[in-house]
Design a protein around this motif. Structure first.
Motif, PDB file in Angstrom:
ATOM      1  N   THR A 133       0.833  -1.211   0.000  1.00  0.00           N
ATOM      2  CA  THR A 133       0.000   0.000   0.000  1.00  0.00           C
ATOM      3  C   THR A 133       0.865   1.257   0.000  1.00  0.00           C
ATOM      4  OG1 THR A 133      -1.691  -1.201   1.262  1.00  0.00           O
ATOM      5  CG2 THR A 133      -1.878   1.199   1.184  1.00  0.00           C
ATOM      6  N   LYS A 134       1.959   1.216   0.726  1.00  0.00           N
ATOM      7  CA  LYS A 134       2.845   2.383   0.825  1.00  0.00           C
ATOM      8  C   LYS A 134       3.422   2.757  -0.532  1.00  0.00           C
ATOM      9  CE  LYS A 134       6.729   4.231   3.483  1.00  0.00           C
ATOM     10  NZ  LYS A 134       7.740   3.955   4.535  1.00  0.00           N
ATOM     11  N   ALA A 135       3.584   1.758  -1.403  1.00  0.00           N
ATOM     12  CA  ALA A 135       4.139   2.020  -2.740  1.00  0.00           C
ATOM     13  C   ALA A 135       3.209   2.887  -3.581  1.00  0.00           C
ATOM     14  CB  ALA A 135       4.416   0.704  -3.454  1.00  0.00           C
ATOM     15  N   HIS A 136       1.939   2.924  -3.213  1.00  0.00           N
ATOM     16  CA  HIS A 136       0.964   3.761  -3.934  1.00  0.00           C
ATOM     17  C   HIS A 136       0.839   5.075  -3.169  1.00  0.00           C
ATOM     18  CE1 HIS A 136      -0.406   0.525  -6.636  1.00  0.00           C
ATOM     19  NE2 HIS A 136      -0.140  -0.253  -5.600  1.00  0.00           N
ATOM     20  N   LYS A 137       1.581   6.061  -3.607  1.00  0.00           N
ATOM     21  CA  LYS A 137       1.664   7.336  -2.904  1.00  0.00           C
ATOM     22  C   LYS A 137       0.285   7.963  -2.707  1.00  0.00           C
ATOM     23  CE  LYS A 137       6.176   7.225  -2.908  1.00  0.00           C
ATOM     24  NZ  LYS A 137       6.924   6.969  -1.653  1.00  0.00           N
ATOM     25  N   GLY A 138       0.062   8.445  -1.509  1.00  0.00           N
ATOM     26  CA  GLY A 138      -1.177   9.161  -1.217  1.00  0.00           C
ATOM     27  C   GLY A 138      -2.290   8.296  -0.669  1.00  0.00           C
ATOM     28  N   GLU A 139      -2.155   6.974  -0.773  1.00  0.00           N
ATOM     29  CA  GLU A 139      -3.202   6.088  -0.264  1.00  0.00           C
ATOM     30  C   GLU A 139      -3.015   5.868   1.233  1.00  0.00           C
ATOM     31  OE1 GLU A 139      -5.717   5.422  -1.853  1.00  0.00           O
ATOM     32  OE2 GLU A 139      -5.165   5.630  -3.964  1.00  0.00           O
ATOM     33  N   LYS A 140      -4.117   5.955   1.967  1.00  0.00           N
ATOM     34  CA  LYS A 140      -4.096   5.769   3.410  1.00  0.00           C
ATOM     35  C   LYS A 140      -5.052   4.645   3.799  1.00  0.00           C
ATOM     36  CE  LYS A 140      -1.463   9.430   4.279  1.00  0.00           C
ATOM     37  NZ  LYS A 140      -0.106   9.329   4.885  1.00  0.00           N
ATOM     38  N   VAL A 188       3.130  -4.772  14.276  1.00  0.00           N
ATOM     39  CA  VAL A 188       3.206  -4.358  12.874  1.00  0.00           C
ATOM     40  C   VAL A 188       2.149  -3.302  12.571  1.00  0.00           C
ATOM     41  CG1 VAL A 188       2.930  -5.124  10.475  1.00  0.00           C
ATOM     42  CG2 VAL A 188       4.240  -6.518  12.092  1.00  0.00           C
ATOM     43  N   LEU A 189       0.963  -3.453  13.149  1.00  0.00           N
ATOM     44  CA  LEU A 189      -0.085  -2.445  12.962  1.00  0.00           C
ATOM     45  C   LEU A 189       0.390  -1.091  13.498  1.00  0.00           C
ATOM     46  CD1 LEU A 189      -2.992  -1.856  12.060  1.00  0.00           C
ATOM     47  CD2 LEU A 189      -3.766  -2.536  14.351  1.00  0.00           C
ATOM     48  N   LYS A 190       1.009  -1.115  14.658  1.00  0.00           N
ATOM     49  CA  LYS A 190       1.575   0.110  15.237  1.00  0.00           C
ATOM     50  C   LYS A 190       2.648   0.701  14.325  1.00  0.00           C
ATOM     51  CE  LYS A 190       4.351   1.518  19.245  1.00  0.00           C
ATOM     52  NZ  LYS A 190       4.936   1.047  20.531  1.00  0.00           N
ATOM     53  N   GLN A 191       3.497  -0.158  13.782  1.00  0.00           N
ATOM     54  CA  GLN A 191       4.533   0.310  12.864  1.00  0.00           C
ATOM     55  C   GLN A 191       3.926   0.955  11.615  1.00  0.00           C
ATOM     56  OE1 GLN A 191       6.852  -3.212  12.152  1.00  0.00           O
ATOM     57  NE2 GLN A 191       7.506  -3.377  14.302  1.00  0.00           N
ATOM     58  N   ALA A 198       4.690   4.570   9.808  1.00  0.00           N
ATOM     59  CA  ALA A 198       5.112   4.671   8.404  1.00  0.00           C
ATOM     60  C   ALA A 198       4.219   5.602   7.602  1.00  0.00           C
ATOM     61  CB  ALA A 198       5.116   3.284   7.770  1.00  0.00           C
ATOM     62  N   GLY A 199       3.148   6.096   8.230  1.00  0.00           N
ATOM     63  CA  GLY A 199       2.261   7.017   7.531  1.00  0.00           C
ATOM     64  C   GLY A 199       1.265   6.350   6.618  1.00  0.00           C
ATOM     65  N   VAL A 200       1.129   5.031   6.707  1.00  0.00           N
ATOM     66  CA  VAL A 200       0.185   4.298   5.847  1.00  0.00           C
ATOM     67  C   VAL A 200      -1.133   4.059   6.579  1.00  0.00           C
ATOM     68  CG1 VAL A 200      -0.203   2.203   4.504  1.00  0.00           C
ATOM     69  CG2 VAL A 200       2.100   3.184   4.654  1.00  0.00           C
ATOM     70  N   VAL A 201      -1.061   3.597   7.819  1.00  0.00           N
ATOM     71  CA  VAL A 201      -2.264   3.380   8.630  1.00  0.00           C
ATOM     72  C   VAL A 201      -2.612   4.700   9.300  1.00  0.00           C
ATOM     73  CG1 VAL A 201      -3.277   2.116  10.547  1.00  0.00           C
ATOM     74  CG2 VAL A 201      -1.669   0.963   9.004  1.00  0.00           C
ATOM     75  N   ASP A 202      -3.653   5.346   8.798  1.00  0.00           N
ATOM     76  CA  ASP A 202      -4.007   6.681   9.282  1.00  0.00           C
ATOM     77  C   ASP A 202      -5.023   6.636  10.411  1.00  0.00           C
ATOM     78  OD1 ASP A 202      -3.715   9.617   8.785  1.00  0.00           O
ATOM     79  OD2 ASP A 202      -5.893   9.469   8.516  1.00  0.00           O
ATOM     80  N   ARG A 203      -5.895   5.625  10.405  1.00  0.00           N
ATOM     81  CA  ARG A 203      -6.952   5.515  11.415  1.00  0.00           C
ATOM     82  C   ARG A 203      -7.120   4.052  11.802  1.00  0.00           C
ATOM     83  NH1 ARG A 203      -9.191  10.626  13.248  1.00  0.00           N
ATOM     84  NH2 ARG A 203      -7.823  11.957  12.019  1.00  0.00           N
TER      85      ARG A 203
END
Length: 571
Positions: free
Chosen positions: A156-163, A202-205, A209-214
């Motif tokens: 998911t992180k590879a797709h910039k802007g997706e949260k 891993v969820l916390k990580q 990493a800015g991927v898991v926003d909520r």
């Protein structure tokens, strides 16, 4: 038959919104959540309290996949008319940990891994423009839940802007069972190298990493989250939050409105509400809130049945609720079993207990009465009546839960007396009381139980203990609405048996005054008996009882382990 469609048992908001089911709008709480400064939340409520439907609502509101259907899904609700910037802004990962097999440790791991993989792959299928077939295959090949989640976050992180908005429903459904059966197994999965702890690490990580926003987690008890310690220490628990109190559950006014929509005639509404209030109301999750909540699943069960048949359901306790709530026996294993049993006894004797609510559960310290009382609160088996000096007054919320307690005590009582329910023929004995006004068979059953208790179990026996034994024989049958210490004028009848819909066949209603004497006090028998007769005559002549015109009064005196006197007392 009413045309209103009650969503009993339905937890998919898409079905509720698109197929015309009734939904009592709670979407204003989504706006409240979006205004909070915190991002990672947990919200706990008892079983069958609307958690899964709420998670589904959040999935449809926040998920990009439902953007084109926004008006059809939410247009008539608060959030549809007041959308927040986060509406349909996320890729939603929804995980549901109910149904994880717990019979063997290897089964727990296998099913947890499967749940994680299935949730991730379903999310990937929902967003095919982002995730390719090889991405799904990468998840399938993951050997550990943490690695599956880690791979998903990386992709998911590879797709910039997706949260990501991560929704976890019934997070502790399986861990609560493990705690009750084998604490060592529980400790193994939440400890530093445990697979559950690794998953949440891993969820916390992912948040860092800015991927898991909520994150929004639902469940029943905070024990598992508390046990993860630093593995997941980023969350804010909203369970006791004043502003979130009504997110799940029905208010008094809402319940009355539902019953009217179910077809309850206006003239009958006060009586029906009194019954529904006694059975399904009573939940309070913050001592400063000035009202209680009805269990929504129980109310919808009643309303759906009344709407279809025009009368009360045959059983006022939904079998699914009984199954989900009937876990007192299992939870007795947590901590000091004997002390837990004593607290349950106190709950039934005094109708309440006062203990501080546990803010952080830990099995590394001694398990206290307050811990057990707090656990019962989270399970929905106790609720908050009030507070003083930092202590909570916990009490039994309603008749449904009281019945579950007495069902448990009946099992314990018969086990300690080395008896089977069939041996006592309890149903036949209570039928004799209901249909023939004969109290003697029930008194014989009580005497049988008392005499079979060994010396250890009978030590310290008193009137309250005998009354719990009597109530434990009466309540589970479900023939009467049974009340202990029923207020009549300035006094309290030990036991009151009322007819309860839909079972209206009992010829009479009954009051029981119970007196207990040690064997050494047998000389006081007549004195105690006269005291009981005087009380019963006063109760029978009180307008609250006399207006019924069909109450019988019984004096029961137990000496030691023998019912030495049973007589009907006339006005």
């Amino acid at each position: 038959m009413t045309n209103v469609r009650f969503p009993y048992g339905i937890s998919d908001f898409g079905i509720v919104a698109e197929e015309g089911y009734l939904y009592l709008d709670r979407t204003r709480f989504l706006a409240h959540l979006d205004q909070l400064n915190t991002r990672y939340h947990s919200f706990l409520r008892p079983r069958r309290f609307g958690k899964s439907l709420s998670v589904s609502i959040m999935e449809h509101y926040y998920g990009k996949a439902h953007k084109d259907n926004f008006q059809r899904l939410f247009g008539q609700y608060y959030i549809g008319q007041h959308p927040t910037p986060r509406a349909n802004a996320y890729l939603v990962l929804k995980l549901d940990f109910s149904g994880v097999e717990t019979s063997r440790p290897e089964d727990v791991y296998k099913h947890f891994l499967s749940k994680v993989k299935d949730g991730i792959i379903e999310t990937m299928r929902t967003y095919p423009e982002i995730y390719a077939a090889e991405d799904r295959e990468r998840i399938r090949q993951a050997e550990y839940p943490s690695l599956a989640l880690q791979a998903f976050i990386s992709i998911t992180k590879a797709h910039k802007g997706e949260k990501l908005f991560v929704l976890i429903d019934e997070y502790d459904h399986f861990t609560n069972e493990i705690i009750a059966f084998n604490y060592d197994d529980f400790k193994a999965i939440v400890s530093q190298n445990g697979f559950v702890r690794k998953f949440y690490e891993v969820l916390k990580q992912g948040t860092g990493a800015g991927v898991v926003d909520r994150i929004f987690i639902t469940g029943v008890s905070p024990v598992t989250l508390d046990s993860l310690t630093s593995g997941y220490n980023i969350g804010t628990d909203l369970t006791l939050d004043f502003n979130m109190h009504d997110f799940m559950g029905f208010t008094e006014a809402e319940t009355a409105s539902l019953l009217q929509m179910a077809g309850v005639p206006e003239g009958e509404l006060p009586g029906v509400m009194a019954d529904v209030r006694a059975w399904y109301n009573g939940y309070r999750f913050n001592s400063e809130v000035d009202h209680q909540l009805y269990n929504p699943d129980m109310v919808l069960y009643f309303a759906a049945a009344f709407a279809q048949y025009g009368k009360y359901p045959t059983k006022l306790l939904d079998a699914n609720v009984a199954s989900d709530y009937g876990k007192i026996r299992r939870m007795l294993r947590v901590g000091d079993k004997e002390r837990n049993y004593q607290l349950l006894e106190e709950v039934l004797q005094q109708e309440s207990v006062r203990e501080p609510i546990t803010e952080l559960f830990s099995f590394e310290k001694q398990w206290t009465r307050g811990d057990f009382a707090s656990l019962l609160f989270y399970l929905g088996l106790l609720t908050i009546k009030g507070s003083e000096l930092g202590f909570m007054d916990f009490h039994v919320p309603n008749y449904v839960i009281k019945g579950l307690y007495y069902d448990f005590f009946q099992q314990v009582l018969l086990q300690r007396a080395a008896l089977q329910a069939d041996e006592l023929r309890l149903n036949q004995r209570i039928a004799s009381l209901a249909l023939e006004n004969d109290m003697h068979p029930l008194a014989e059953a009580l005497e049988t139980v008392l005499q079979r208790l060994d010396n250890r179990d009978a030590r310290g026996f008193n009137e309250k203990a005998v009354k719990i034994a009597l109530l434990s024989l009466l309540v589970p049958a479900g023939v009467y609405a049974v009340y202990s210490e029923y207020a009549i004028g300035q006094g309290y009848a030990d036991v009151a048996l009322f007819r309860r819909p839909p079972i209206l066949q009992p010829k009479c209603q009954h009051l029981i005054e119970l007196k207990y004497l040690q064997k050494s006090e047998r000389s006081k028998l007549e004195e105690k008996a006269d005291e009981g007769r005087t009380q019963l005559k006063r109760y029978l002549n009180h307008e609250d009882i006399a207006q019924h015109g069909d109450f019988k009064a019984w004096l029961m005196v137990v000496v030691g382990y023998e019912v030495v006197l049973l007589e009907e007392v006339l006005p």
